[in-house]
Structures are given as C-alpha cells and as structure tokens.
Motif scaffolding. Structure first.
Motif, short mmCIF file in Angstrom:
data_model
loop_
_atom_site.label_atom_id
_atom_site.label_comp_id
_atom_site.label_asym_id
_atom_site.label_seq_id
_atom_site.Cartn_x
_atom_site.Cartn_y
_atom_site.Cartn_z
N PHE B 314 0.79 -1.18 0.06
CA PHE B 314 0.05 0.11 -0.01
C PHE B 314 0.87 1.28 0.17
O PHE B 314 0.54 2.34 -0.73
CB PHE B 314 -0.87 0.01 1.39
N ILE B 331 -5.22 0.26 -6.47
CA ILE B 331 -5.55 1.21 -5.36
C ILE B 331 -6.45 2.16 -5.59
O ILE B 331 -7.20 2.21 -4.42
CB ILE B 331 -4.05 2.12 -5.30
N HIS B 334 -9.48 0.33 -4.36
CA HIS B 334 -9.50 -0.05 -2.92
C HIS B 334 -9.29 1.23 -2.20
O HIS B 334 -8.05 1.53 -1.67
CB HIS B 334 -8.29 -0.99 -2.47
N HIS B 337 -6.22 3.78 1.54
CA HIS B 337 -5.09 2.84 1.91
C HIS B 337 -4.66 3.28 3.27
O HIS B 337 -3.89 2.66 3.99
CB HIS B 337 -4.23 2.57 0.71
N ARG B 340 -6.18 1.91 5.91
CA ARG B 340 -6.06 0.33 5.70
C ARG B 340 -4.50 -0.05 6.38
O ARG B 340 -4.45 -1.20 6.88
CB ARG B 340 -6.24 -0.24 4.37
#
Lengths: 218, 376
Positions: B314, B331, B334, B337, B340
C-alpha cells in the motif's frame, strides 16, 4: 345539451348531444369521436402556472379542450382505463376529485387544484386533488365500478378507493384495526371519513392492480 | 364586534334536488338562514341548533336542526365567531366543546402521521439491512460450485486487457504464493486458478470461485514477492468469503437469493456473470474490502508470511500515486489505503508470535522475465 353515459360500468363513455352554441370543457385526450362540425380549441387548464401544476401534482393534463357546437352534433368522451363514469350537477357547491378522475365539465364549472395534505399522501390518495366548483355538470371516471354513499357518522374507505368527496367530508387516516391486524390483513392504512356529505368510491384501485401485477411478474 | 351577517356556504336538505345546494348564509337575531340560488329558504333556530365542526379542512361549521334533517354549513374563517355572537352565547358551549374534540382528534392524527413516517424509515432501514443479511445467509446455503461457475463464465466472456503470460518462472512464482496461502483459506475445498495478464496496470482481482487474475504491472511494482503475496491473500479472501456472490444477491435482491435456494441457478449464473462484466470487477463494498484485508492478514500470518508486506505494498502505491495515477488501478478500486495500513498494523498487534519465512524466489529474475516478454 343532453348527455348519456353508455357501456357502463366496465367501458363507460359519455355521449353528449350538443345544440348549436353549446360548449363542453374536457380533459385533453378524452375525446373518442365527434361530429366534424364541432370546433375544438385548446387552452391552458386554468392558466399557464395552474395548468403546469395540475399536470405535475393533479394527475391531469396541462391543457383542456373546449368543444363548441355550431349545429346539432355529437361528442363522445372516454377515459384511458376501464371503469365507470359519473355525472354530478354542481349548484354553487364544490366537489374534490382525486388525481386523474376528471373527464369533462360545463363551461360554468371552475377547475382548481388544491393541496390535499400530507395525510392524503400517506394514505396514497395523492398530495393534491382537483377542486371543481360553481354551477354545472361535471363528469368524472373511476377504475372499476363507482358507488356512492351519504356519510353521516364515521365510515372507512380503503386507500386508493376514494374518488370524489364534498368539502364537508372530514378525512383522517387510520388503521383498519389494531397494529398487528392492520399489517397482517393487508388493509394497512385506511381513510376514515366523517359526514355530513357524499363520497364516491371506485370498486378497484390502481395500487391494488399494481401490487397484484408485481406479485405475478416472477 | 362581529357585524358580518352574510356568508357563502351551503345547505343539505332532502327537498333540494340532489339533496344539497350552495347557499348564502344569513345570521339573523334568532336563527341562521340559508338561501339557495333558486331562492329556497331554510333556517335553524339558534335555540335548537346542534353545532358540529369538521369537513375536510376542519373548519366547516355545521348547524343542524333537532331531527338533523336540515344542515346549514359554512367554511368562512369569520363564521364561527360571527355565529357565536349572533346567537348571543347560546352556542358558545357547543362550539367550545367541538373545538376541543377537534384538537384532540388532530393531536391523535399528527401522532399517527409521525408514527407512520418513523415506521416507514425503520422499515426502509430494516429492509436494507435485512436484504444484506438475507443475501449473506442465502450465499452460505448455496454450494461453492455456483461461485466457481460464475467465476468461469465471467472469465471466459471478459476481455482481461492483455495476453496471458505463460512464462514458467513467473507462473511458478505466483503459484508458489497461492500454494503457500491456499491451505489456510477459509474455504478449504476452493481450487484457485491463476491467470497472469501482460499489461502495465498495477492490478489483480479474484473472481468468485477462485479465478485469480494478476497483471504483470503489479508484479513489476512490488519490491518483494511477499508484497504480491499480500495482494493475493487479500484477493483470495474475497473468494473465500464469497463476496462476489453476496454482491450479486444484494444487487438482484431477495428474489434472486430465494431463486438460488430453490435451485434456479442457471438464470442467476447468466445475471451474475453479466453483473461482473458490467461493473468494475473489484468494486466490492467498503465493508467487504475491510473484511478481505483482515482475512488476508490472517492467511498471511497462518502461512508464515509477514502480513506487514501487504501494508508495505500500500505504501509503495501511495508513493507512486503522484507519478502514475492512471495505472494504479488496484489502489483506485481500494480506497482509504492510509486507514487500511493502520488497520493492518493494528490487527498484527493482536496476532500470536509467528516465525515469518520469506518466499524462496529469485524476484529479480521473475521481474526481468516480465520485462523481457514486454520487449518481445
């Protein structure tokens, strides 16, 4: 001018015999047939803004058609869905019509749009209703048969079945029974009307048809 | 002072054709009188008047005679006060009582409206979560073979965006990672199938049933093989947690979930694969992404691979984000980050001690073979 409602109740239509000089105001697209001698003019239903409001909120057209007879002639009016029609004679009185019910009226009848209130919206009767008042005949239609009742004490009408009512009628929403029985019975919310006054009801409801159709789509 | 005595209203009486007529209402010294348009006159003495208030707007005042055969009504706002004044106090008590009754009815009515509105909101929110829960429950009852069929249907009918790479070293490297992780998957019977696609996008996804697609851009971007393993663990977790089928069941509604349960799998397969092609492959819900992260970390830990590699990947993506925004597909699908990375680090703090082992791979060789293939 004579009028007759024919083919009742399923496929009712109005046959009007016009004498020279007679006029009828009708909802746009209500004409099924007419004598060639009748002149038809289109105008905003109560003015531009009111016409637009009736279209958006009242379930009616922005325009009305005015049919004028130059000689003895015939005009046939109908509605887009199967069902009965009724004619009422206003004598300086007022009647509220549910959205989409209005078909035609004499020129002396005033057409207006009124706020029906949140309660009617919740009861799925529409947030607005058409107000017809003045002097003359009004023709309106319903889905299914039309039945009328003079109301004195409280009376219960299931949502979607009220077509027309006088301003003297009090309308409240309520449940058909207790909370559980109202939900389980499928009746849900109902309108509780109180008199004195007259109400017109339809024997079928569009909501009922939609729910039935939806349930049989799969 | 209420000196107004004429109002517009109406009258109900059986002698009138149709039973009703509009009328002019006149308040006399001992009676209320209605004169219709035809000139008919009706009256009710104040002394015998039964008053009621109601009508659609709750402001129509009705005056009825003793046997209630005659009703004179008016909705004018000034009428109640004028009527009370004209009746010299005879009707005050009735008017007051009716107003109180009306207020009480209105309070109940408003309470009912509020109750219905609150009930509707509760019902909508409940239905939303109910459908989600029903979707998850229905998916659990469906055999995994349905996931596999949807995955196969989807992969066979989609354009992956590049040719498949069959270089034995690269394929073996990715298989090594999958083989290391697979024994620790939550669905032990799931057979993972790997496809490596030659494309510069930094992306990987896993279709329902374990069809994994890895783009060479992602392999090239990773500094360590464990970082790719971290991404694979995350994507494999989507398959083992059956997020794809959950997404289909939620999108198609309870009816589809019910159809799955009663066996109409064929229609769902078509709809499901179409849904996967129409939508972005990786667009799982935020909650599903979080779950896949957590499950990926668990799988990495169980496979003795350092879960920190996932967070490191990440961070690499974050650094490169400014330079290659268009290619950072993985990315971009998602989000959040930063959060995350924090979440992964927090989860690692809760895991028991583990002796992490690196993957025995010549990573430079793997990456150089991809470069070489790209040059060909």
């Amino acid at each position: 001018m004579e009028s007759e409602i024919r083919n009742r109740p399923a496929f009712a239509n109005i046959r009007i015999t016009l004498d020279p000089g007679d006029e009828v105001v009708a909802e746009a697209d209500a004409m099924a047939s007419m004598s060639a001698s009748i002149t038809m003019t289109t105008r905003w239903s109560g003015g531009v803004l009111r016409g637009i409001a009736k279209r958006i909120f009242g379930g009616e057209s922005m325009f009305v058609n005015v049919f004028k007879a130059e000689e003895q002639s015939e005009l046939v009016l109908t509605q887009p869905f199967p069902g009965d029609m009724e004619c009422i004679d206003l004598k300086g009185t007022t009647m509220y019509l549910q959205p989409g019910a209005f078909i035609a009226c004499d020129p002396g009848v005033k057409l207006g749009l009124g706020w029906a209130g949140i309660k009617m919206g919740i009861a799925r009767e529409g947030l607005f209703r058409l107000k017809v008042s003045g002097e003359g005949r009004v023709w309106f239609g319903a889905y299914g048969g039309i039945f009328t009742r003079e109301i004195e004490e409280e009376y219960i009408v299931d949502s979607g079945h009220l077509v027309a009512y006088e301003p003297s009628i009090g309308v409240r929403i309520g449940m058909a029974g207790g909370v559980i029985s109202s939900l389980m019975s499928g009746e849900g919310l109902v309108t509780r009307v109180t008199g004195p006054g007259r109400i017109y009801m339809q024997s079928r409801s569009f909501g009922g048809l939609a729910a039935w159709t939806n349930a049989h789509l799969y | 002072m209420h000196d107004e005595t004429f109002f517009t209203g109406g009258v109900f009486h059986e002698s009138i054709e149709g039973g009703r007529s509009g009328a002019q209402i006149e308040l006399g010294h001992d009676r209320v009188q209605a004169v219709t348009g035809d000139g008919e006159r009706f009256f009710v003495q104040y002394s015998e008047c039964q008053v009621d208030i109601g009508g659609y707007n709750d402001r129509m005042v009705f005056c009825r005679n003793e046997d209630r055969s005659l009703t004179i009504f008016c909705e004018d706002r000034k009428y109640p006060a004028a009527l009370a004044y004209a009746a010299g106090g005879l009707l005050d008590e009735q008017l007051q009582e009716r107003r109180q009754k009306l207020k009480s009815q209105n309070r109940r009515g408003h309470g009912m409206v509020l109750g219905v509105l609150v009930g509707a909101v509760v019902l909508i929110v409940g239905a939303y979560y109910g459908i989600q829960a029903a979707g998850v429950a229905a998916v659990k009852a469906v055999p995994v073979s349905v996931d596999e069929q949807i995955g196969q249907y989807s992969y066979e009918s989609m354009d992956p965006g590049g040719a498949e790479l069959h270089d034995e070293v690269v394929v073996a490297a990715i298989h090594e990672m999958v083989d290391r992780l697979a024994p620790h998957a939550a669905l032990p019977d799931l057979k993972f199938e790997v496809h490596i696609i030659q494309a510069s996008q930094i992306n990987a996804f896993c279709l329902p049933g374990g069809v994994i697609v890895v783009y060479t851009g992602l392999i090239e971007a990773a500094e360590q093989p464990e970082q790719v393993a971290g991404v694979l663990a995350h994507e494999m977790a989507h398959a083992t947690q059956r997020h794809g089928l959950q997404r289909i069941s939620q999108s198609l509604g309870i009816a589809a979930a019910a159809n799955l349960l009663i066996g109409d799998v064929e229609g769902i397969l078509v709809l499901g694969s179409e849904l996967f092609q129409l939508a972005s492959i990786n667009s799982y819900s935020r909650g599903q992404e979080g779950d896949a992260d957590a499950e990926g970390v668990r799988m990495m830990h169980a496979a003795a691979l350092d879960p920190l590699s996932m967070a490191q990947f990440f961070e690499i993506m974050k650094e490169q984000a400014g330079n290659l925004p268009a290619q950072l597909t993985w990315i971009s699908t998602h989000p959040d980050h930063d959060a995350r990375i924090i979440s992964i680090r927090e989860q690692m703090g809760t895991l028991p001690p583990q002796d992490y082992q690196t993957l025995d791979l010549d990573w430079e060789d793997v990456q150089s073979r991809i470069e070489k293939k790209a040059d060909e």
